[in-house]
Each structure stands twice: as C-alpha cells, then as structure tokens.
Design a protein around this motif. Structure first.
Motif, PDB file in Angstrom:
ATOM      1  N   LEU A 232     110.319  50.177   2.974  1.00 39.77           N
ATOM      2  CA  LEU A 232     111.209  49.087   3.358  1.00 39.77           C
ATOM      3  C   LEU A 232     111.492  49.103   4.858  1.00 39.77           C
ATOM      4  O   LEU A 232     111.565  48.041   5.498  1.00 39.77           O
ATOM      5  N   LEU A 233     111.650  50.297   5.449  1.00 40.51           N
ATOM      6  CA  LEU A 233     111.826  50.374   6.897  1.00 40.51           C
ATOM      7  C   LEU A 233     110.639  49.748   7.612  1.00 40.51           C
ATOM      8  O   LEU A 233     110.808  48.921   8.525  1.00 40.51           O
ATOM      9  N   ARG A 234     109.450  50.125   7.213  1.00 37.25           N
ATOM     10  CA  ARG A 234     108.257  49.565   7.856  1.00 37.25           C
ATOM     11  C   ARG A 234     108.212  48.039   7.706  1.00 37.25           C
ATOM     12  O   ARG A 234     107.872  47.321   8.652  1.00 37.25           O
ATOM     13  N   THR A 235     108.577  47.554   6.525  1.00 40.62           N
ATOM     14  CA  THR A 235     108.504  46.118   6.257  1.00 40.62           C
ATOM     15  C   THR A 235     109.474  45.338   7.127  1.00 40.62           C
ATOM     16  O   THR A 235     109.095  44.340   7.770  1.00 40.62           O
ATOM     17  N   VAL A 236     110.746  45.760   7.161  1.00 41.77           N
ATOM     18  CA  VAL A 236     111.740  44.950   7.883  1.00 41.77           C
ATOM     19  C   VAL A 236     111.584  45.074   9.388  1.00 41.77           C
ATOM     20  O   VAL A 236     112.024  44.182  10.130  1.00 41.77           O
ATOM     21  N   TRP A 237     110.970  46.156   9.874  1.00 36.67           N
ATOM     22  CA  TRP A 237     110.695  46.247  11.300  1.00 36.67           C
ATOM     23  C   TRP A 237     109.486  45.403  11.702  1.00 36.67           C
ATOM     24  O   TRP A 237     109.405  44.927  12.833  1.00 36.67           O
ATOM     25  N   ALA A 238     108.554  45.219  10.787  1.00 32.86           N
ATOM     26  CA  ALA A 238     107.305  44.513  11.125  1.00 32.86           C
ATOM     27  C   ALA A 238     107.365  43.025  10.848  1.00 32.86           C
ATOM     28  O   ALA A 238     106.619  42.251  11.461  1.00 32.86           O
ATOM     29  N   GLU A 239     108.233  42.597   9.922  1.00 38.40           N
ATOM     30  CA  GLU A 239     108.215  41.212   9.479  1.00 38.40           C
ATOM     31  C   GLU A 239     109.582  40.543   9.683  1.00 38.40           C
ATOM     32  O   GLU A 239     110.617  41.170   9.472  1.00 38.40           O
ATOM     33  N   GLU A 240     109.553  39.288  10.060  1.00 40.32           N
ATOM     34  CA  GLU A 240     110.769  38.480  10.054  1.00 40.32           C
ATOM     35  C   GLU A 240     110.940  37.857   8.676  1.00 40.32           C
ATOM     36  O   GLU A 240     109.979  37.388   8.076  1.00 40.32           O
TER      37      GLU A 240
ATOM     38  N   PRO B 203     111.446  39.080   5.573  1.00 42.50           N
ATOM     39  CA  PRO B 203     110.489  39.613   4.602  1.00 42.50           C
ATOM     40  C   PRO B 203     110.965  39.412   3.164  1.00 42.50           C
ATOM     41  O   PRO B 203     112.140  39.130   2.892  1.00 42.50           O
ATOM     42  N   GLU B 204     110.046  39.610   2.265  1.00 37.66           N
ATOM     43  CA  GLU B 204     110.346  39.658   0.845  1.00 37.66           C
ATOM     44  C   GLU B 204     110.051  41.074   0.348  1.00 37.66           C
ATOM     45  O   GLU B 204     109.011  41.650   0.662  1.00 37.66           O
ATOM     46  N   ALA B 205     110.992  41.638  -0.420  1.00 37.73           N
ATOM     47  CA  ALA B 205     110.815  42.993  -0.943  1.00 37.73           C
ATOM     48  C   ALA B 205     111.740  43.183  -2.130  1.00 37.73           C
ATOM     49  O   ALA B 205     112.870  42.674  -2.143  1.00 37.73           O
ATOM     50  N   ASP B 206     111.263  43.917  -3.111  1.00 42.14           N
ATOM     51  CA  ASP B 206     112.056  44.210  -4.305  1.00 42.14           C
ATOM     52  C   ASP B 206     111.968  45.710  -4.560  1.00 42.14           C
ATOM     53  O   ASP B 206     110.909  46.224  -4.915  1.00 42.14           O
ATOM     54  N   THR B 207     113.085  46.437  -4.326  1.00 41.41           N
ATOM     55  CA  THR B 207     113.086  47.889  -4.456  1.00 41.41           C
ATOM     56  C   THR B 207     114.331  48.332  -5.223  1.00 41.41           C
ATOM     57  O   THR B 207     115.198  47.517  -5.572  1.00 41.41           O
ATOM     58  N   SER B 208     114.432  49.633  -5.439  1.00 47.51           N
ATOM     59  CA  SER B 208     115.626  50.203  -6.068  1.00 47.51           C
ATOM     60  C   SER B 208     116.873  49.943  -5.240  1.00 47.51           C
ATOM     61  O   SER B 208     117.993  49.999  -5.760  1.00 47.51           O
ATOM     62  N   TRP B 209     116.678  49.678  -3.950  1.00 46.03           N
ATOM     63  CA  TRP B 209     117.817  49.475  -3.055  1.00 46.03           C
ATOM     64  C   TRP B 209     118.329  48.040  -3.100  1.00 46.03           C
ATOM     65  O   TRP B 209     119.427  47.763  -2.621  1.00 46.03           O
ATOM     66  N   GLY B 210     117.533  47.115  -3.615  1.00 46.48           N
ATOM     67  CA  GLY B 210     117.937  45.725  -3.659  1.00 46.48           C
ATOM     68  C   GLY B 210     116.750  44.811  -3.431  1.00 46.48           C
ATOM     69  O   GLY B 210     115.595  45.248  -3.381  1.00 46.48           O
ATOM     70  N   THR B 211     117.043  43.514  -3.284  1.00 48.54           N
ATOM     71  CA  THR B 211     116.001  42.499  -3.176  1.00 48.54           C
ATOM     72  C   THR B 211     116.178  41.685  -1.903  1.00 48.54           C
ATOM     73  O   THR B 211     117.288  41.256  -1.573  1.00 48.54           O
ATOM     74  N   LEU B 212     115.089  41.495  -1.194  1.00 57.70           N
ATOM     75  CA  LEU B 212     115.030  40.563  -0.079  1.00 57.70           C
ATOM     76  C   LEU B 212     114.149  39.399  -0.504  1.00 57.70           C
ATOM     77  O   LEU B 212     113.009  39.597  -0.937  1.00 57.70           O
ATOM     78  N   ASP B 213     114.673  38.188  -0.391  1.00 56.84           N
ATOM     79  CA  ASP B 213     113.923  37.031  -0.891  1.00 56.84           C
ATOM     80  C   ASP B 213     113.433  36.116   0.218  1.00 56.84           C
ATOM     81  O   ASP B 213     113.083  34.962  -0.030  1.00 56.84           O
ATOM     82  N   GLY B 214     113.395  36.623   1.461  1.00 57.60           N
ATOM     83  CA  GLY B 214     112.866  35.826   2.561  1.00 57.60           C
ATOM     84  C   GLY B 214     113.907  35.057   3.338  1.00 57.60           C
ATOM     85  O   GLY B 214     113.560  34.354   4.294  1.00 57.60           O
ATOM     86  N   ASP B 215     115.190  35.187   2.964  1.00 60.07           N
ATOM     87  CA  ASP B 215     116.252  34.467   3.664  1.00 60.07           C
ATOM     88  C   ASP B 215     116.904  35.289   4.773  1.00 60.07           C
ATOM     89  O   ASP B 215     117.663  34.742   5.581  1.00 60.07           O
ATOM     90  N   LEU B 216     116.650  36.606   4.793  1.00 57.42           N
ATOM     91  CA  LEU B 216     117.339  37.509   5.716  1.00 57.42           C
ATOM     92  C   LEU B 216     116.342  38.241   6.601  1.00 57.42           C
ATOM     93  O   LEU B 216     115.237  38.572   6.174  1.00 57.42           O
ATOM     94  N   SER B 217     116.776  38.496   7.828  1.00 51.97           N
ATOM     95  CA  SER B 217     115.980  39.293   8.744  1.00 51.97           C
ATOM     96  C   SER B 217     116.876  40.373   9.347  1.00 51.97           C
ATOM     97  O   SER B 217     118.082  40.146   9.537  1.00 51.97           O
ATOM     98  N   VAL B 218     116.314  41.531   9.630  1.00 53.03           N
ATOM     99  CA  VAL B 218     117.073  42.632  10.228  1.00 53.03           C
ATOM    100  C   VAL B 218     116.847  42.609  11.731  1.00 53.03           C
ATOM    101  O   VAL B 218     115.707  42.688  12.199  1.00 53.03           O
ATOM    102  N   VAL B 219     117.918  42.506  12.482  1.00 55.69           N
ATOM    103  CA  VAL B 219     117.853  42.515  13.942  1.00 55.69           C
ATOM    104  C   VAL B 219     118.817  43.577  14.462  1.00 55.69           C
ATOM    105  O   VAL B 219     119.797  43.908  13.790  1.00 55.69           O
ATOM    106  N   PRO B 220     118.550  44.162  15.651  1.00 57.08           N
ATOM    107  CA  PRO B 220     117.435  43.855  16.555  1.00 57.08           C
ATOM    108  C   PRO B 220     116.135  44.466  16.058  1.00 57.08           C
ATOM    109  O   PRO B 220     116.147  45.348  15.200  1.00 57.08           O
ATOM    110  N   GLU B 221     115.049  44.006  16.631  1.00 56.19           N
ATOM    111  CA  GLU B 221     113.761  44.629  16.370  1.00 56.19           C
ATOM    112  C   GLU B 221     113.634  45.884  17.226  1.00 56.19           C
ATOM    113  O   GLU B 221     114.230  45.977  18.302  1.00 56.19           O
ATOM    114  N   PRO B 222     112.857  46.878  16.787  1.00 55.81           N
ATOM    115  CA  PRO B 222     112.594  48.032  17.654  1.00 55.81           C
ATOM    116  C   PRO B 222     111.818  47.615  18.895  1.00 55.81           C
ATOM    117  O   PRO B 222     111.315  46.497  18.992  1.00 55.81           O
ATOM    118  N   THR B 223     111.708  48.530  19.836  1.00 54.68           N
ATOM    119  CA  THR B 223     110.981  48.234  21.070  1.00 54.68           C
ATOM    120  C   THR B 223     109.489  48.096  20.826  1.00 54.68           C
ATOM    121  O   THR B 223     108.773  47.502  21.639  1.00 54.68           O
TER     122      THR B 223
END
Length: 315
Positions: free
Chosen positions: A154-162, A164-184
């Motif tokens: 999930l770390l790799r996904t949210v750092w690489a994609e704006e 993103p969509e992901a479904d894990t034990s931690w929860g679900t991302l359905d493409g409406d949210l992005s994690v900011v800031p991006e790494p350098t």
C-alpha cells in the motif's frame, strides 16, 4: 542504481565504499526523554565528523522489560527536528513498526519528512518485537507477516499513484482519495529489517535493501550469499553495538549485538565487513562521554577504513 532513490539512499549506497551511521539517542538516555539540545548538538557533530546517517527507532510504548524506549519522542517529529538541525546527512528509521501503524498515516508522515529534509529519509520497516504492544493495538501477532506485506504494497501504491484503488486489511481506497505530499522521488526507500516474517526472496523483490542485526561472521557470510542470490546488487546494512576500550590494542569481548574492543581490532573487523559485502554499518556507540566516542570511532576506525581498500591500499 534506480532513478527513484532519494538523496538519503544515495548518500548511503551510491559509492562502493562502506558508509557509516549512528543511532539516537546519541546521549544514551534510553529510558526517558533525552536532552533535545544535547541531541541536536551531537547530531551536528556526527555530521561534521562524516557519519553518513542518523537513525531513529520507532518505539510506540515503553516496556521496561525490553530495556529501552528508543529516543522516546515519536520518530516523525524527531527526524523533522533533526532535519532542520543538519544539512546533508541521511535520516533513517530503524525501524518503523508497520504492523502497529496504519499505512496511510505512515505514507503521509514519511513523505512529509522526506520533503522537509530535501529527500534525506531512508525508511527501515519492521513487524515489531515487543509482545505487549500487540494487544495494546488490537493486533494479532500471528498476522504480522501478511500485515507487513500489505503495508509495504500500500505504501508503494499511494506514493506512485494519484487517486489509487486498493483493497487491503487496512481498508479500501476506491479512487476518490490521494495521499499528499508526494515523496521527493518515486518512493521513499524501504529497508525491511530482520526477516520481517518474510522470505529472503520476498525481501529482495520488494525492498530497496535489507537492514539486519549484528551477525557472527560465518552466519553473515551465508546471509550475504542468500541476499546476493535474491537481490543482486541491492544494498545490505547491518547494525551493531560498539564499546571502544581505552586500550587501542584490546582484544574483543562480546556485548549484546556487538563487541567491546580496542580501535585497532575494530578497524580490521570493519574492513572484513566491507570485504564481505556489507554496504552500511549502523553503530550504536557506548560510553560515558558520547561526543568523545563519536570522535574516537570517526578518527580511529571510520576514517582509516574509508581511506583504504579492503586490501590495505590507498583508495
């Protein structure tokens, strides 16, 4: 070396020489909050002396039976404070306990520190080893392996994609949210620590390197063989305790996760580590005068080793 590796990763691993780091608390105050001004002063001194990295442990709670509380302060504000106090030294975590932190919080915090430090963050990541913390955080310790794998993914996904969509034990991302800031860079470099309840092949595939504890020489050799077979030229880092005897010719004595010995023995031992294929050495320096120990190790061990090849020739 992959283009996505940030300034901190390059500081540690870009050349073929062995790099050196040391870890907080530099004042050796391991059960209560250290003197922040003293820690800042020693961090600056370590950078002046040529240490390549300053490492902070992630210890969510204090368990007296374990013996220490790390640097006490939470790892993210602590490394941000150290980023403002230093210029070029890499800032590392050794290591963030991914099983006890939500990956989205880790992603945001790590990218923030990476940005605020101009790309100097290197992220050691682990599954945790303090037994009472797991019920405190309502985590089944038997789940640590798959939680760790999901967190890394999930770390790799949210750092690489704006968005993103992901479904894990931690929860679900359905493409409406992005994690900011991006790494350098494309990702904050991840160094799984110990086995992290994974195979060496998995760590080689999913990590940017491997951070391990102190190992006996024969064991280290076999681990490095396995690592090179799994990961190619990805770096191997090792942490060890160093207790410098007053007599520079003193023979080695084992201490927990390291040795007490004279500087002459440590020079040869560290050269052997470099020759074996260790890329970075994180030293925990013991002693009543922390600044003196930083200076002694730098001038009597680190500098001579970096000035010569493993065969003793000048670099």
């Amino acid at each position: 070396m992959s283009a996505h590796h940030n300034a901190g990763f390059r500081r540690l691993f870009e050349t073929d020489r062995l790099s050196f780091g040391t870890g907080f608390p530099l004042t050796n105050a391991d059960e209560s909050a250290p003197d922040v001004d003293a820690e800042v002063r020693l961090a600056r001194r370590a950078e002046e002396l040529g240490y390549d990295a300053l490492w902070a442990r992630d210890v969510p709670t204090f368990w007296p039976s374990f013996g220490d509380a790390g640097q006490t302060f939470d790892v993210w504000p602590w490394l941000t404070r150290m980023a403002t106090a230093t210029d070029d030294v890499a800032l590392g975590t050794a290591s963030v306990v991914l099983t006890l932190r939500h990956p989205l919080h880790v992603a945001k915090a790590a990218a923030s520190v990476d940005r605020l430090s101009d790309g100097r963050l290197v992220l050691g990541v682990a599954t945790g080893d303090r037994d009472p913390e797991f019920p405190a955080f309502d985590v089944d310790p038997d789940d640590r392996g798959h939680l760790f794998r999901e967190a890394v993914g999930l770390l790799r996904t949210v750092w690489a994609e704006e968005f993103p969509e992901a479904d894990t034990s931690w929860g679900t991302l359905d493409g409406d949210l992005s994690v900011v800031p991006e790494p350098t860079t494309e990702t904050v470099p991840l160094l799984p620590t110990g086995h992290a309840r994974q195979t060496v092949d998995w760590i080689g595939d999913h990590g940017d390197g491997w951070l391990f504890y102190h190992l006996p020489e024969s064991t280290l050799e076999s681990y490095l063989d396995d690592w090179r077979a799994a990961a190619g030229d990805k770096p191997f880092a090792m942490a060890m305790q160093v207790d410098l005897a007053d007599d520079p010719t003193a023979d080695p004595e084992h201490v927990h996760q390291g040795f007490r010995a004279g500087t002459e023995w440590f020079r040869e031992y560290v050269r052997d580590l470099e020759d074996a294929g260790v890329d970075h050495l994180l030293v925990g320096l013991r002693g009543d005068d922390p600044e003196r120990e930083l200076e002694r190790f730098a001038s009597e061990v680190m500098e001579p080793v970096q000035a010569t090849g493993t065969d003793g020739s000048d670099r």
